[in-house]
Design a protein around this motif. Structure first.
Motif, mmCIF file in Angstrom:
data_model
loop_
_atom_site.group_PDB
_atom_site.id
_atom_site.type_symbol
_atom_site.label_atom_id
_atom_site.label_comp_id
_atom_site.label_asym_id
_atom_site.label_seq_id
_atom_site.Cartn_x
_atom_site.Cartn_y
_atom_site.Cartn_z
ATOM 1 N N ALA A 61 0.812 -1.216 0.000
ATOM 2 C CA ALA A 61 0.000 0.000 0.000
ATOM 3 C C ALA A 61 0.844 1.264 0.000
ATOM 4 O O ALA A 61 0.314 2.365 0.176
ATOM 5 N N ILE A 62 2.138 1.143 -0.230
ATOM 6 C CA ILE A 62 2.980 2.323 -0.336
ATOM 7 C C ILE A 62 2.505 3.225 -1.471
ATOM 8 O O ILE A 62 2.688 4.439 -1.428
ATOM 9 N N THR A 63 1.868 2.620 -2.479
ATOM 10 C CA THR A 63 1.314 3.447 -3.559
ATOM 11 C C THR A 63 0.258 4.408 -3.017
ATOM 12 O O THR A 63 0.153 5.550 -3.479
ATOM 13 N N LEU A 64 -0.529 3.943 -2.025
ATOM 14 C CA LEU A 64 -1.527 4.820 -1.410
ATOM 15 C C LEU A 64 -0.852 5.937 -0.620
ATOM 16 O O LEU A 64 -1.339 7.077 -0.592
ATOM 17 N N SER A 65 0.276 5.609 0.021
ATOM 18 C CA SER A 65 1.025 6.637 0.748
ATOM 19 C C SER A 65 1.514 7.714 -0.206
ATOM 20 O O SER A 65 1.452 8.913 0.109
ATOM 21 N N ALA A 207 1.054 -11.269 -8.679
ATOM 22 C CA ALA A 207 -0.126 -10.725 -7.994
ATOM 23 C C ALA A 207 -0.184 -11.155 -6.535
ATOM 24 O O ALA A 207 -0.768 -10.451 -5.695
ATOM 25 N N GLU A 208 0.421 -12.309 -6.208
ATOM 26 C CA GLU A 208 0.394 -12.781 -4.818
ATOM 27 C C GLU A 208 1.151 -11.838 -3.883
ATOM 28 O O GLU A 208 0.876 -11.803 -2.676
ATOM 29 N N ASN A 209 2.097 -11.083 -4.428
ATOM 30 C CA ASN A 209 2.849 -10.144 -3.598
ATOM 31 C C ASN A 209 1.987 -8.979 -3.113
ATOM 32 O O ASN A 209 2.377 -8.267 -2.187
ATOM 33 N N TYR A 210 0.840 -8.772 -3.742
ATOM 34 C CA TYR A 210 -0.061 -7.698 -3.334
ATOM 35 C C TYR A 210 -1.068 -8.154 -2.278
ATOM 36 O O TYR A 210 -1.959 -7.382 -1.899
ATOM 37 N N THR A 211 -0.937 -9.387 -1.809
ATOM 38 C CA THR A 211 -1.874 -9.926 -0.824
ATOM 39 C C THR A 211 -1.152 -10.182 0.502
ATOM 40 O O THR A 211 -0.186 -10.950 0.541
ATOM 41 N N PRO A 212 -1.577 -9.548 1.577
ATOM 42 C CA PRO A 212 -2.617 -8.512 1.644
ATOM 43 C C PRO A 212 -2.061 -7.165 1.162
ATOM 44 O O PRO A 212 -0.900 -6.854 1.424
ATOM 45 N N TYR A 213 -2.907 -6.412 0.509
ATOM 46 C CA TYR A 213 -2.449 -5.125 -0.017
ATOM 47 C C TYR A 213 -2.176 -4.148 1.117
ATOM 48 O O TYR A 213 -1.220 -3.376 1.067
ATOM 49 N N HIS A 280 4.530 0.536 -7.562
ATOM 50 C CA HIS A 280 3.660 -0.586 -7.906
ATOM 51 C C HIS A 280 4.467 -1.760 -8.466
ATOM 52 O O HIS A 280 4.255 -2.915 -8.078
ATOM 53 N N VAL A 281 5.398 -1.463 -9.348
ATOM 54 C CA VAL A 281 6.230 -2.523 -9.918
ATOM 55 C C VAL A 281 7.178 -3.091 -8.860
ATOM 56 O O VAL A 281 7.361 -4.309 -8.761
ATOM 57 N N MET A 282 7.761 -2.242 -8.057
ATOM 58 C CA MET A 282 8.727 -2.684 -7.056
ATOM 59 C C MET A 282 8.113 -3.678 -6.072
ATOM 60 O O MET A 282 8.701 -4.730 -5.790
ATOM 61 N N THR A 283 6.919 -3.370 -5.545
ATOM 62 C CA THR A 283 6.276 -4.265 -4.589
ATOM 63 C C THR A 283 5.541 -5.408 -5.272
ATOM 64 O O THR A 283 5.069 -6.325 -4.592
ATOM 65 N N GLY A 284 5.451 -5.359 -6.603
ATOM 66 C CA GLY A 284 4.821 -6.451 -7.350
ATOM 67 C C GLY A 284 5.809 -7.556 -7.705
ATOM 68 O O GLY A 284 5.470 -8.738 -7.677
ATOM 69 N N VAL A 285 7.038 -7.190 -8.009
ATOM 70 C CA VAL A 285 8.031 -8.203 -8.390
ATOM 71 C C VAL A 285 8.689 -8.837 -7.173
ATOM 72 O O VAL A 285 9.239 -9.941 -7.255
ATOM 73 N N ALA A 286 8.652 -8.160 -6.021
ATOM 74 C CA ALA A 286 9.218 -8.708 -4.788
ATOM 75 C C ALA A 286 8.266 -8.460 -3.632
ATOM 76 O O ALA A 286 7.590 -7.430 -3.582
ATOM 77 N N HIS A 287 8.188 -9.412 -2.696
ATOM 78 C CA HIS A 287 7.324 -9.243 -1.533
ATOM 79 C C HIS A 287 7.882 -8.129 -0.642
ATOM 80 O O HIS A 287 9.097 -7.967 -0.519
#
Length: 551
Positions: A61-65, A207-213, A280-287
């Protein structure tokens, strides 16, 4: 008017239109200003803070920040743009406050800006040193660790950090036109690498890296959950420092009434989009947990190592190993531009304060050949290089966001005042939806300030107390608007403010110790109490002396 006297618009206009060898050279157009802003914004926040914030506060959720921080910046940016089109003079929020809210408030915001730019340049230069070590290790060169870290981090002195400050300062002494050309090249390289990172990394998003967002809160305020998102927004806020640094170059801008708003708002828009895509890409490619600890210093390298196919054993084979070195190289260049722009803003604020008599004339001397405030540049070169060599990044970094948020809050408040007090002054740009936009800007900034750690508040209060001392002992007597006026009006307010800040030092000290635990180190608590009681005694004595003089 005393300490609340306002700088006349006629004086501001004369300063803005000043020509000759003692004035600053107008060389920057709208594209140069946009590049200046992008050069300052894209740097420390994108290449280092994103990993730490994701790992410790927000998760994916850093994108929200970033969005929350950008909203606050947008409100402040619209207010900055109106001021810049009204008052095209070097000094940024300091000058705006002087024209609308009076000398005392202007001094407070100017002193805050000096802190903001100083610790920003220090933080980025320290981080630059760390990335330099990583880059050189990649080509087989190992620098002595004792000369790449400060004493508190196990070293002797951070020499690379000091050296980069010296180099960037010398660029500024040579002149804004030359440093602007260097900055434009650096900005082009940084943005190109960011776009490549996003384009190549998008296909490897898991997509699993976004759970929980939004990870569940740990039970501690600011550690994940909704409070974590707001703390994350407050921490990354200093990454948007660049767009207000643009306004400090108003006297070096062609047609500032038109070009300043364009430079401020467009640089903010470009960088916000890039920040969100990058995070978004950074937290998507790595947990997000992969960025914990020391890995948070170089989150880009971690993300690139996760860009590639995964075999049956779950091992990732990096698809673009060459990109890691290119990214680190871009970061090194990018940090250079951030250091340069923050040093630029710092010296220009001191230039304005010195011209107004609030600081010694040393800071407003213009170099005859280069037409830059060379003396001020060289002094800050020494100060910031020493700080970069001997102060830990975590100490300097904590101070940047609260200083920036405080400055933005006062700028938003200034628009509310200037619309009432100066409705007929010509503006090339008007903040829309007044008073809604300024009020939302104030509330957003104050909200994020409250989510910052207590020790950050302690350092801000102590710095502001030192600033009040300088103003009380020098600025009050030497102000050009009321030079050597005995018993200036407003001294009671100044003394009362000093006492109030002393009380606040006690409160923030107790708040910090309560948060950290009473069985932990009490150094900050002790320092805050010493500052509080000595300054309280000083301003009570001044108030008593003032009362006797009246009698």
């Amino acid at each position: 008017m005393g300490l609340f006297t306002k700088k006349p618009f006629a004086a501001l206009e004369a300063e803005a239109n000043e020509e000759g060898s003692k004035s600053l050279k107008r060389v920057l157009g709208p594209w140069g200003l946009i590049a200046l802003g992008v050069g300052a914004i894209i740097g420390a926040g994108l290449f280092s803070i994103t990993g730490t914030v994701a790992a410790e506060y927000t998760g994916p959720a850093i994108t929200l920040s970033f969005i929350i921080a950008a909203i606050g910046c947008c409100f402040a940016g619209l207010c900055y743009a109106e001021f810049a089109s009204m008052i095209p003079v070097a000094g940024s929020a300091y000058t705006y406050s002087y024209a609308t809210m009076g000398e005392l408030i202007a001094w407070i915001i100017g002193w805050d800006l000096v802190l903001e730019y100083t610790v920003a340049a220090t933080t980025v230069s320290i981080s630059w040193s760390r990335y330099l070590v990583v880059f050189l290790q990649g080509i087989g060169i190992d620098l002595p660790p004792e000369w790449t870290a400060c004493p508190w981090d196990g070293g002797i002195a951070n020499i690379p950090a000091a050296i980069i400050v010296v180099i960037m300062s010398l660029f500024l002494v040579r002149g804004t036109q030359e440093s602007s050309l260097v900055n434009n090249i650096i900005v082009f390289l940084k943005v190109s690498v960011i776009l490549i990172f996003v384009a190549l990394g998008w296909q490897f998003i898991n997509a699993e890296n976004y759970t929980p967002y939004i990870p569940a809160n740990t039970g501690v305020l600011g550690e994940f959950g909704i409070s974590g998102i707001f703390r994350g927004a407050a921490v990354v806020f200093f990454a948007f420092l660049g767009f207000d640094a643009v306004s400090t170059a108003a006297q070096e801008t062609k047609n500032p009434e038109r070009n300043m708003p364009i430079g401020i708002l467009m640089s903010l828009l470009v960088c916000t989009v890039l920040y969100i895509l990058f995070a978004h890409v950074m937290t998507g490619v790595a947990h997000y947990t992969d960025f914990a600890g020391q890995q948070g210093i170089a989150p880009v390298a971690v993300a690139i190592d996760h860009m590639g196919p995964t075999n049956a054993a779950g091992v990732i084979t990096p698809a673009y190993p060459w990109l890691n070195r290119a990214i680190v190289m871009a970061i090194l260049f990018g940090y250079c531009s951030v250091i340069m722009v923050t040093l630029l803003g710092q010296s220009r604020v001191f230039l304005s304060m010195s011209r107004d008599g609030l600081l010694p004339p040393f800071f407003s001397k213009i170099h005859e050949k280069y037409r830059t405030p060379a003396h001020s540049n060289l002094l800050f070169m020494v100060i910031v290089s020493i700080m970069a060599a001997f102060i830990p990044a975590r100490v300097a970094g904590e101070m940047v966001s609260i200083g920036t948020l405080f400055a933005f809050t006062l700028v938003c408040a200034g628009i509310l005042i200037v619309r009432k007090s100066m409705p007929n002054v010509e503006r090339a740009f008007k903040t829309p939806l007044v008073p809604l936009v300024p009020i939302l800007g104030i509330l957003t900034c104050l909200c994020m300030m409250l989510f910052l750690p207590a020790d950050t508040w302690i350092r801000l209060v102590l710095w502001m107390l030192v600033g009040l001392d300088v103003y009380a002992l020098y600025g009050v007597k030497h102000s050009k608007l009321e030079y050597n006026v005995p018993r200036r009006k407003g001294l009671t307010v100044l003394n009362a403010l000093g006492i109030a800040m002393s009380v606040l030092a006690v409160i923030t000290g107790l708040w910090h110790q309560q948060t950290a635990g009473w069985d932990t180190d009490k150094t900050l608590l002790t320092i805050s109490f010493v500052f509080a009681f000595t300054h309280c005694a000083f301003y009570v004595w001044r108030m008593w002396k003032q009362t006797r003089m009246k009698a």
